[in-house]
Design a protein around this motif. Structure first.
Motif, mmCIF file in Angstrom:
data_model
loop_
_atom_site.group_PDB
_atom_site.id
_atom_site.type_symbol
_atom_site.label_atom_id
_atom_site.label_comp_id
_atom_site.label_asym_id
_atom_site.label_seq_id
_atom_site.Cartn_x
_atom_site.Cartn_y
_atom_site.Cartn_z
ATOM 1 N N PRO A 47 0.762 -1.222 -0.168
ATOM 2 C CA PRO A 47 -0.160 0.004 -0.055
ATOM 3 C C PRO A 47 0.793 1.403 -0.047
ATOM 4 O O PRO A 47 0.225 2.404 -0.139
ATOM 5 C CB PRO A 47 -0.780 -0.054 1.279
ATOM 6 N N LEU A 48 2.294 1.235 0.381
ATOM 7 C CA LEU A 48 3.106 2.433 0.179
ATOM 8 C C LEU A 48 3.769 2.484 -1.138
ATOM 9 O O LEU A 48 4.969 3.239 -0.925
ATOM 10 C CB LEU A 48 3.956 2.396 1.558
ATOM 11 N N ALA A 49 3.722 1.661 -2.149
ATOM 12 C CA ALA A 49 4.524 1.913 -3.170
ATOM 13 C C ALA A 49 4.584 3.075 -3.774
ATOM 14 O O ALA A 49 3.623 3.790 -3.847
ATOM 15 C CB ALA A 49 4.087 0.742 -4.222
ATOM 16 N N GLY A 50 6.035 3.539 -4.110
ATOM 17 C CA GLY A 50 5.940 4.720 -4.628
ATOM 18 C C GLY A 50 6.317 5.725 -3.686
ATOM 19 O O GLY A 50 6.566 6.973 -3.867
ATOM 20 N N MET A 51 6.033 5.478 -2.301
ATOM 21 C CA MET A 51 6.100 6.779 -1.404
ATOM 22 C C MET A 51 7.631 6.740 -0.932
ATOM 23 O O MET A 51 8.400 5.704 -0.729
ATOM 24 C CB MET A 51 5.375 6.270 -0.133
ATOM 25 N N ARG A 52 8.142 7.804 -0.628
ATOM 26 C CA ARG A 52 9.426 7.946 -0.017
ATOM 27 C C ARG A 52 9.318 8.741 1.512
ATOM 28 O O ARG A 52 8.584 9.599 1.625
ATOM 29 C CB ARG A 52 10.318 9.195 -0.689
ATOM 30 N N ILE A 53 9.811 8.058 2.257
ATOM 31 C CA ILE A 53 9.802 8.026 3.689
ATOM 32 C C ILE A 53 10.965 8.213 4.299
ATOM 33 O O ILE A 53 12.008 7.330 4.369
ATOM 34 C CB ILE A 53 9.101 6.966 4.546
ATOM 35 N N LEU A 54 11.303 9.302 5.424
ATOM 36 C CA LEU A 54 12.399 9.644 6.188
ATOM 37 C C LEU A 54 11.945 8.971 7.394
ATOM 38 O O LEU A 54 10.893 9.189 8.173
ATOM 39 C CB LEU A 54 12.745 11.076 6.226
ATOM 40 N N ILE A 55 12.800 8.302 8.116
ATOM 41 C CA ILE A 55 12.547 7.641 9.413
ATOM 42 C C ILE A 55 13.740 8.520 10.306
ATOM 43 O O ILE A 55 14.904 8.213 10.134
ATOM 44 C CB ILE A 55 12.490 6.314 9.568
ATOM 45 N N SER A 56 13.378 8.947 11.544
ATOM 46 C CA SER A 56 14.279 9.327 12.494
ATOM 47 C C SER A 56 13.555 8.776 13.768
ATOM 48 O O SER A 56 12.698 7.905 13.943
ATOM 49 C CB SER A 56 14.458 10.798 12.546
ATOM 50 N N ASN A 57 14.319 9.004 14.609
ATOM 51 C CA ASN A 57 13.919 8.694 16.278
ATOM 52 C C ASN A 57 14.638 9.706 17.387
ATOM 53 O O ASN A 57 15.582 10.599 16.869
ATOM 54 C CB ASN A 57 14.103 7.439 16.481
#
Length: 364
Positions: A47-57
């Motif tokens: 369902p997230l195909a094509g999305m660019r996601i940054l992850i931090s914490n």
């Protein structure tokens, strides 16, 4: 919430604006070499195909402690987002930065150092994605990060990534579609939300006009160990939850969503998501014990099960109540605008997100 407190131990201590700051803003259109993205709202197994996601914490990207308190949740979140089809890049603090809120570093040099050896079991989670789930730890150093290098704050990592880091390291000439922070080791609820680096990093993202969600998981009954099962359940819920928001066109930078997940390590499943407010009581508190003429040891305490102040929660829709008393997934809208009585800039979107949480979001 509750009154009696248990001592847990002590711890040692806009484009014109960007141009004026010497920062290059993201291009408004992708360059020819940028990968194409399917239309938002992809469904099915990815369902997230094509999305660019940054992850931090705020727990770092180390994931080396036996307690699982220093970034293991980040790798579970990365795993779930890549499995759902997203292209993921991680830029996280070099060292644990819990409690840093929205703090930023105002001088010096930040180094985003690529982590080439990942924690066991997470090496190939993003192998098929364009950025391959690259992980960077960000330290304050003019050169390589060393074991004892001071760390960038959570807000630092997001601002660096959005203003320069993702362009330089991943070749992303547009801002990412979404910023995710966490999964934090322990919930971020009630009065300690203002202290939370996980929430602070998400606020830094919406300040830059990028939608953001902050994920946190409860620990086990000891509150000193953070089971992988909790992180995994939270991450898998998170991927489905984000997919639903995306499908409905509800990813917004008007506010961040704070998601707190209960302890499911004993086999009892999480209750369905509840739309909540930040509680007024305290869950974790700071105490200061004099240990010398000018010195005070910092103690962290946790409210127990005896009612009373300052632990008693007075809000009926509090995040802490949903999480601890009812074992529900708590979803809370959070904004950087701390103006008392402020009106939502887009109340229709807020209502739609609330309806999604209460009636349509994944139940797991």
């Amino acid at each position: 919430m509750s009154r009696t407190m248990r001592r847990l131990g002590t711890a040692a201590a806009g484009a014109a604006v960007l141009a004026a700051m010497g920062v290059t803003a993201y291009a408004t259109t992708p360059v020819a070499t940028a990968p194409s993205r399917p239309e938002a709202g992809a469904t099915g197994a990815r369902p997230l195909a094509g999305m660019r996601i940054l992850i931090s914490n705020d727990d770092s990207m180390q994931a080396a402690k036996a307690s699982n308190s220093d970034g293991l949740g980040l790798y579970e979140l990365r795993r779930a987002m890549c499995a759902a089809g997203a292209d993921v890049v991680v830029m996280a603090p070099w060292q644990v930065q819990s409690g840093k809120g929205t703090a930023v570093t105002n001088g010096g040099v930040l180094t985003a150092q690529h982590r080439t050896t990942l924690p066991a079991g997470y090496e190939n989670d993003c192998a098929g994605a364009p950025a391959r789930g690259a992980v960077y730890g960000v330290c304050v150093a003019d050169g390589s990060c060393a074991k004892d290098s001071p760390s960038a704050t959570p807000a630092d990592t997001v601002k660096l990534a959005l203003r320069a880091g993702l362009r330089a390291k991943a070749g992303w000439t547009e801002a990412p579609d979404l910023v995710l922070t966490g999964i934090n080791s322990g919930p971020n609820i009630s009065a300690n939300v203002n202290d939370s680096g996980t929430v602070g990093a998400a606020v830094a993202a919406i300040d830059q006009g990028v939608p953001a969600l902050a994920f946190s998981s409860a620990g086990d009954e000891s509150n000193a160990y953070f089971p992988r099962a909790n992180y995994r359940a939270n991450a898998e819920f998170g991927a489905a939850f984000v997919g639903g928001l995306r499908q409905r066109g509800l990813l917004t930078a008007d506010f961040a969503l704070k998601v707190d997940y209960p302890d499911v390590s004993t086999g009892h499943p999480a209750g369905p998501p509840r739309w909540t407010s930040v509680g007024h009581g305290q869950a974790v508190w700071h105490a200061y014990e004099q240990v010398g003429e000018d010195s005070f040891a910092i103690g962290l305490g946790l409210c127990d099960e005896v009612p009373g102040e300052p632990c008693t929660e007075t809000r009926a829709d509090a995040d802490s109540t949903a999480l601890f008393r009812d074992g529900r997934i708590s979803v809370t809208p959070v904004t950087a605008d701390r103006t008392y009585g402020v009106k939502a800039p887009d109340p229709a979107t807020l209502r739609k997100v609330r309806t999604y949480v209460e009636h349509e979001a994944p139940r797991r």
